[in-house]
Design a protein around this motif. Structure first.
Motif, PDB file in Angstrom:
ATOM      1  N   ILE A  49       0.725  -1.127  -0.018  1.00 22.98           N
ATOM      2  CA  ILE A  49       0.041   0.011  -0.031  1.00 22.98           C
ATOM      3  C   ILE A  49       0.800   1.182  -0.015  1.00 22.98           C
ATOM      4  CG2 ILE A  49      -1.778   1.291   1.204  1.00 22.98           C
ATOM      5  CD1 ILE A  49      -2.763  -1.469   2.282  1.00 22.98           C
ATOM      6  N   GLU A  50       2.060   1.230   0.531  1.00 26.87           N
ATOM      7  CA  GLU A  50       2.996   2.229   0.886  1.00 26.87           C
ATOM      8  C   GLU A  50       3.672   2.440  -0.697  1.00 26.87           C
ATOM      9  OE1 GLU A  50       6.390   2.579   3.485  1.00 26.87           O
ATOM     10  OE2 GLU A  50       4.996   1.762   5.026  1.00 26.87           O
ATOM     11  N   LEU A  51       3.667   1.655  -1.681  1.00 24.58           N
ATOM     12  CA  LEU A  51       4.357   1.902  -2.695  1.00 24.58           C
ATOM     13  C   LEU A  51       4.066   3.365  -3.450  1.00 24.58           C
ATOM     14  CD1 LEU A  51       6.409   0.555  -4.642  1.00 24.58           C
ATOM     15  CD2 LEU A  51       4.470  -0.362  -6.001  1.00 24.58           C
ATOM     16  N   PRO A  52       2.874   3.723  -3.872  1.00 23.67           N
ATOM     17  CA  PRO A  52       2.475   4.879  -4.463  1.00 23.67           C
ATOM     18  C   PRO A  52       3.200   6.105  -3.718  1.00 23.67           C
ATOM     19  CG  PRO A  52       0.552   3.881  -3.728  1.00 23.67           C
ATOM     20  CD  PRO A  52       1.519   2.767  -3.634  1.00 23.67           C
TER      21      PRO A  52
ATOM     22  N   ASP B 218       7.384  10.884   3.545  1.00 22.97           N
ATOM     23  CA  ASP B 218       8.235  10.451   4.800  1.00 22.97           C
ATOM     24  C   ASP B 218       7.538   8.955   5.190  1.00 22.97           C
ATOM     25  OD1 ASP B 218       6.860  11.520   6.543  1.00 22.97           O
ATOM     26  OD2 ASP B 218       7.865  13.584   6.819  1.00 22.97           O
ATOM     27  N   ARG B 219       8.509   8.495   5.917  1.00 24.58           N
ATOM     28  CA  ARG B 219       7.987   7.340   6.612  1.00 24.58           C
ATOM     29  C   ARG B 219       6.814   7.529   7.459  1.00 24.58           C
ATOM     30  NH1 ARG B 219      10.903   2.041   7.589  1.00 24.58           N
ATOM     31  NH2 ARG B 219      12.235   2.829   6.080  1.00 24.58           N
ATOM     32  N   PRO B 220       6.751   8.481   8.567  1.00 26.34           N
ATOM     33  CA  PRO B 220       5.826   8.734   9.622  1.00 26.34           C
ATOM     34  C   PRO B 220       4.699   8.830   8.740  1.00 26.34           C
ATOM     35  CG  PRO B 220       7.660   9.946  10.304  1.00 26.34           C
ATOM     36  CD  PRO B 220       8.074   9.304   9.093  1.00 26.34           C
ATOM     37  N   LYS B 221       4.382   9.585   7.884  1.00 24.01           N
ATOM     38  CA  LYS B 221       3.364  10.184   6.940  1.00 24.01           C
ATOM     39  C   LYS B 221       2.792   8.885   6.207  1.00 24.01           C
ATOM     40  CE  LYS B 221       2.072  13.868   3.777  1.00 24.01           C
ATOM     41  NZ  LYS B 221       2.474  14.514   2.894  1.00 24.01           N
ATOM     42  N   ARG B 222       3.629   7.914   5.770  1.00 30.42           N
ATOM     43  CA  ARG B 222       3.219   6.856   5.018  1.00 30.42           C
ATOM     44  C   ARG B 222       2.681   5.794   6.019  1.00 30.42           C
ATOM     45  NH1 ARG B 222       8.633   6.370   2.174  1.00 30.42           N
ATOM     46  NH2 ARG B 222       9.053   4.600   3.848  1.00 30.42           N
ATOM     47  N   ARG B 223       3.268   5.646   7.157  1.00 28.29           N
ATOM     48  CA  ARG B 223       2.661   4.728   8.114  1.00 28.29           C
ATOM     49  C   ARG B 223       1.173   5.214   8.462  1.00 28.29           C
ATOM     50  NH1 ARG B 223       7.568   1.963  10.089  1.00 28.29           N
ATOM     51  NH2 ARG B 223       7.864   0.866   8.117  1.00 28.29           N
ATOM     52  N   THR B 224       1.129   6.265   8.898  1.00 30.12           N
ATOM     53  CA  THR B 224      -0.385   6.960   9.260  1.00 30.12           C
ATOM     54  C   THR B 224      -1.444   6.603   8.179  1.00 30.12           C
ATOM     55  OG1 THR B 224       1.079   8.766  10.102  1.00 30.12           O
ATOM     56  CG2 THR B 224      -1.346   9.019  10.294  1.00 30.12           C
ATOM     57  N   ARG B 225      -1.114   6.636   6.845  1.00 28.74           N
ATOM     58  CA  ARG B 225      -1.878   6.651   5.921  1.00 28.74           C
ATOM     59  C   ARG B 225      -2.123   5.421   5.724  1.00 28.74           C
ATOM     60  NH1 ARG B 225      -3.937   9.433   1.563  1.00 28.74           N
ATOM     61  NH2 ARG B 225      -4.113  10.885   3.404  1.00 28.74           N
TER      62      ARG B 225
ATOM     63  N   SER C 246      -5.128  -4.219  -3.306  1.00 29.44           N
ATOM     64  CA  SER C 246      -4.835  -3.496  -4.439  1.00 29.44           C
ATOM     65  C   SER C 246      -5.713  -2.072  -4.518  1.00 29.44           C
ATOM     66  CB  SER C 246      -5.012  -4.287  -5.600  1.00 29.44           C
ATOM     67  OG  SER C 246      -6.222  -4.066  -6.298  1.00 29.44           O
ATOM     68  N   ILE C 247      -6.851  -2.424  -3.972  1.00 31.18           N
ATOM     69  CA  ILE C 247      -7.703  -1.091  -3.934  1.00 31.18           C
ATOM     70  C   ILE C 247      -7.451   0.168  -2.989  1.00 31.18           C
ATOM     71  CG2 ILE C 247      -9.979   0.112  -3.305  1.00 31.18           C
ATOM     72  CD1 ILE C 247     -11.208  -2.729  -4.460  1.00 31.18           C
ATOM     73  N   ALA C 248      -7.009  -0.357  -1.849  1.00 32.45           N
ATOM     74  CA  ALA C 248      -6.313   0.454  -0.912  1.00 32.45           C
ATOM     75  C   ALA C 248      -5.082   1.104  -1.396  1.00 32.45           C
ATOM     76  CB  ALA C 248      -5.940  -0.321   0.547  1.00 32.45           C
ATOM     77  N   ARG C 249      -4.416   0.303  -2.112  1.00 32.03           N
ATOM     78  CA  ARG C 249      -3.230   1.026  -2.758  1.00 32.03           C
ATOM     79  C   ARG C 249      -3.527   1.942  -3.681  1.00 32.03           C
ATOM     80  NH1 ARG C 249       0.267  -3.259  -6.147  1.00 32.03           N
ATOM     81  NH2 ARG C 249      -1.553  -3.284  -7.296  1.00 32.03           N
ATOM     82  N   ALA C 250      -4.673   1.741  -4.613  1.00 34.31           N
ATOM     83  CA  ALA C 250      -4.790   2.995  -5.540  1.00 34.31           C
ATOM     84  C   ALA C 250      -5.605   4.063  -4.920  1.00 34.31           C
ATOM     85  CB  ALA C 250      -5.812   2.247  -6.444  1.00 34.31           C
ATOM     86  N   LEU C 251      -6.134   3.920  -3.591  1.00 29.17           N
ATOM     87  CA  LEU C 251      -6.639   4.865  -3.017  1.00 29.17           C
ATOM     88  C   LEU C 251      -5.749   5.811  -1.814  1.00 29.17           C
ATOM     89  CD1 LEU C 251      -9.927   3.034  -1.851  1.00 29.17           C
ATOM     90  CD2 LEU C 251      -9.741   5.138  -3.813  1.00 29.17           C
TER      91      LEU C 251
END
Ligand SMILES: Nc1ncnc2c1ncn2[C@@H]1O[C@H](COP(=O)(O)OP(=O)(O)OP(=O)(O)O)[C@@H](O)[C@H]1O
Ligand SMILES: [Mg+2]
Lengths: 304, 272
Positions: free
Chosen positions: B101-104, B111-118, B148-153
């Motif tokens: 999910i973090e890929l995009p 940054d990492r903390p922001k990605r983690r939260t999302r 894969s839906i979560a990744r796109a969103l």
């Protein structure tokens, strides 16, 4: 999802972890037992053949006597005896030589693997280069290593710092043997990435480098590791052979050359050296296997 | 309807694949307003995926043009204006669910903390909290598709392209995800292009249903979906829902004279 369900999931997960840990331990014990059994069986076969062929005097496929098949205990005793008068035991001499050869082989392995992967990566991005260069890369492997070794020694040694004289050139010879399987498999592996993943990366407007690093490289790892396993043993063979024309005495290659000359008198010393060389190859192989287990995360049924 | 800002504009798009000389799309014209939910429906091989891929600049049209937010499709792709969900989940085996999910977000340089939260928010959204550390092969097909839906969103794209995202799921999961998708769509106020084989799914989700016919791929008709209020479980029992389903089916059948018998059967049995 409710926290209760999340807890359930985590409980399930830790239970699963416990089960895999236990089954892994059982698997390891199982495997170790199997290996020990195989070794014992092989040794028994060796001595069995030895005993029967000596007792009956059979000569086919080859006769057994103290020169062709020295007894195991003779070989193991040779490890304890000094190689020459007033010198340390053959075992300690061979350990030092094995360490030296390991240094050459390791350097050669790393050099060959890096060069091989880089070559594979370049070729994976250009059909033109692939068509132009691949025949020569394949051709390079048909030249016997003994034929190029003297040239490498003469070319490489003058360019090396003092601390790498001699063994550095042998490492290059060893790398010559290791780069090939790595290059060929890297090329295949980098091209094995799922086209739909590449398409997804296109929607992120990913650069060639990002695609290489995030998709192609991880997709290639199973292929690269199967090449590295071949390369691991090849690097040891390359280092040993590389020592012969270099006239280096500090490694296993030198020892093999030396003990060859005395084979008819003291065959057990060459046998002992061969055993050490084989073990070195096995250690290299196992190191790569361990690295693969640690690095490659794949669906179990797809693991090579 | 007041003229909304056009998000996607497809004009005169024709796509011919040289191999086999297939005309996958012929003279397609379609405008999408902001916040619209458009479904593409039609028999297999009528060019739905191709149209979606032309919009996403994954396939070059032979002629005609696509603009997104007033830009060329290519520019829009480079600007990462849309998120896409393929027919299969297309997850990376070597990444955990969270990492997938973090890929995009990595690509966008978060940054990492922001990605983690999302990622945590997205996992909650698709009801996969607690599965972040799993690898894709440890999940069921439906769970993988939700990832894969979560990744796109994850990066909240204003435009979502979805190619039969629920095609492989069972009816129960599908209906639940339909509702989920609608609530996400309302939350994010995004524009959606949704490919499906199911007439009832298309009617239930969309503001407009685009019916396509095959060989060559053309738009056979567009049905405005004027169902009242926010869609819910009751919507499927609304008489108007059935009328619209019938309307779409008629349109599919009318244009289906030249369908192969098995395709005819597939269309007819679609929404049973
Ligand atoms: N890369 C390609 N090369 C050649 N022909 C293609 C290619 N992609 C699609 N086609 C052809 O274009 C036509 C439309 O294909 P497309 O995948 O868009 O259909 P679809 O409506 O998505 O079908 P389905 O519902 O089965 O997914 C088909 O006849 C197909 O054979
Ligand atoms: Mg399709």
């Amino acid at each position: 999802m409710s926290s209760g369900a999340a807890n359930a999931a985590s409980v399930q997960r830790s239970a699963a972890a416990r089960v895999t840990w236990r089954s892994r331990l059982r698997g390891a014990t199982h495997r170790a037992g199997l290996i020990a059994l195989t070794v014992v069986a092989l040794l028994a076969f060796y001595e069995g053949y030895n005993w029967l062929w000596r007792a009956t005097g059979w000569t086919w496929p080859f006769p057994a006597d103290d020169t062709t098949l020295p007894h195991l205990w003779t070989i193991f005793k040779a490890f304890a005896d000094p190689a020459q008068v007033n010198q340390p035991s053959l075992f300690s001499v061979l350990m030092h030589k094995a360490l030296f050869t390991a240094k050459e082989a390791f350097a050669g392995f790393v050099l060959g693997a890096l060069f091989g992967f880089a070559l594979g990566a370049v070729l994976a991005h250009s059909k033109l280069l692939q068509r132009g260069f691949l025949p020569y890369i394949v051709g390079s492997q048909t030249i016997p290593i003994l034929a190029i070794a003297p040239m490498v020694v003469i070319w490489v040694n003058p360019k090396l710092p003092a601390g790498m004289q001699g063994w550095g050139a042998v490492a290059v010879i060893s790398a010559y043997l290791t780069f090939f399987p790595v290059a060929v498999n890297s090329l295949r592996g980098l091209n094995s990435a799922d086209p739909r993943m590449l398409e997804l990366m296109r929607t992120y407007a990913a650069s060639t480098w990002t695609v290489l690093w995030k998709v192609r490289f991880p997709a290639s790892l199973p292929y690269v590791f199967s090449a590295l396993k071949v390369a691991a043993t090849a690097s040891v063979v390359g280092a040993i052979i590389g020592e012969l024309p270099s006239g280096l005495q500090s490694g296993l290659g030198g020892a093999i050359l030396n003990f060859n000359q005395y084979y008819s008198i003291e065959p057990q010393e060459l046998w002992a050296t061969n055993i050490v060389a084989a073990l070195l190859g096995i250690i290299f192989f196992l190191a790569v296997l361990g690295a693969e287990k640690a690095v490659v995360r794949r669906a179990p049924e797809r693991r090579a | 309807m007041t003229e909304p800002t056009t998000v996607v504009s497809v004009s005169g798009v024709t796509k011919t694949f040289p191999r086999g000389n297939v005309t996958a799309l012929q003279d397609i014209n379609l405008d999408l307003g902001a916040g619209e939910f458009i479904s593409l429906i039609g028999p297999s091989g009528c060019g739905k995926s191709t149209l979606l891929r032309v919009i996403g600049d994954l396939v070059e049209p032979t002629s005609g043009s696509v603009t997104i937010n007033g830009k060329s499709a290519h520019q829009a792709r480079t600007d990462r204006d849309y998120g896409i969900v393929f027919q299969d989940a297309v997850l990376f085996d070597w990444r955990t669910v969270s990492k997938n999910i973090e890929l995009p977000l990595e690509m966008l340089g978060w940054d990492r903390p922001k990605r983690r939260t999302r990622v945590a928010e997205m996992l909650a959204l698709v009801e996969l909290t607690g599965f972040g550390d799993h690898h894709p092969w440890q999940l069921s097909g439906g769970m993988q598709q939700r990832v894969s839906i979560a990744r796109a969103l994850a990066f909240e794209p204003a435009l979502l392209l979805m190619d039969e995202p629920f095609g492989a799921l069972d009816e129960m999961t599908r209906e639940r995800l339909n509702l989920e998708l609608l609530s996400i769509w309302q939350q994010l106020q995004s524009t959606v292009v949704f490919v499906t084989h199911s007439i009832s799914e298309a009617v239930f989700l969309s503001t407009r249903v685009v019916v396509m016919s095959p060989r060559p791929g053309r738009i056979a008709g567009i049905v405005d979906i004027d169902l009242p209020g926010p869609r819910s479980v009751e919507t499927r029992e609304d008489p108007r829902f059935f009328e619209l389903v019938t309307e779409v089916r008629e349109l599919l059948r009318m244009r289906g004279e030249h369908l192969l018998p098995e395709e005819e059967a597939a269309v007819a049995g679609e929404d049973a």
